[in-house]
Design an enzyme around this catalytic site. Structure first.
Site, short mmCIF file in Angstrom:
data_model
loop_
_atom_site.label_atom_id
_atom_site.label_comp_id
_atom_site.label_asym_id
_atom_site.label_seq_id
_atom_site.Cartn_x
_atom_site.Cartn_y
_atom_site.Cartn_z
N CYS A 1 0.83 -1.21 0.00
CA CYS A 1 0.00 0.00 0.00
C CYS A 1 0.87 1.26 0.00
O CYS A 1 1.59 1.52 0.96
CB CYS A 1 -0.91 -0.04 1.23
SG CYS A 1 -1.77 1.49 1.59
N CYS B 1 0.14 3.76 2.83
CA CYS B 1 0.63 3.20 4.11
C CYS B 1 2.12 3.49 4.26
O CYS B 1 2.58 3.86 5.35
CB CYS B 1 0.39 1.69 4.16
SG CYS B 1 -1.34 1.21 4.06
#
Length: 115
Positions: free
Chosen positions: A39, A42
């Site tokens: 991600c 993230c």
């Protein structure tokens, strides 16, 4: 998998489950960072999360890999990454979704000042 951030030694893996962590620290705020290794957002917010964990010792910061912890994702109804769940005694008391640096910093400061 649940990882407790211990940035002096990087990341400490818990052998126990989240319920045991709650029992050990019933009155502490525990922030769960639901992330995925693939991600982008993230990865972008990870340095701030690390900084907050290093600075605010009264809060427990954990990282939860969504690909390995479906039970916690389901429990806290995680629908996107990153998602930050603030818990006390296992109950969600606050949630933030996305790469929301200013909001994350503000919520951590609010919880630190409330302790």
């Amino acid at each position: 998998m649940l990882k407790r951030c211990n940035f002096k030694n990087q990341v400490k893996y818990f052998q126990s489950d989240f319920e045991q962590l709650i029992r050990q620290h019933p009155e502490k705020i525990i922030i769960l960072d639901f992330y995925a290794t693939w991600c982008g957002p993230c990865k972008a917010i990870a340095p701030l999360y690390k900084e907050l964990a290093t600075t605010h010792k009264g809060i427990i910061f954990c990282k939860v890999d969504v690909d390995e912890a479906e039970d916690l994702c389901s429990k806290y109804d995680v629908k996107m990454m990153p998602t930050f769940i603030f818990t006390k005694n296992g109950d969600a008391i606050e949630a933030l979704e996305g790469c929301v640096e200013d909001e994350l910093r503000q919520k951590v400061l609010e919880h630190v000042s409330a302790q």
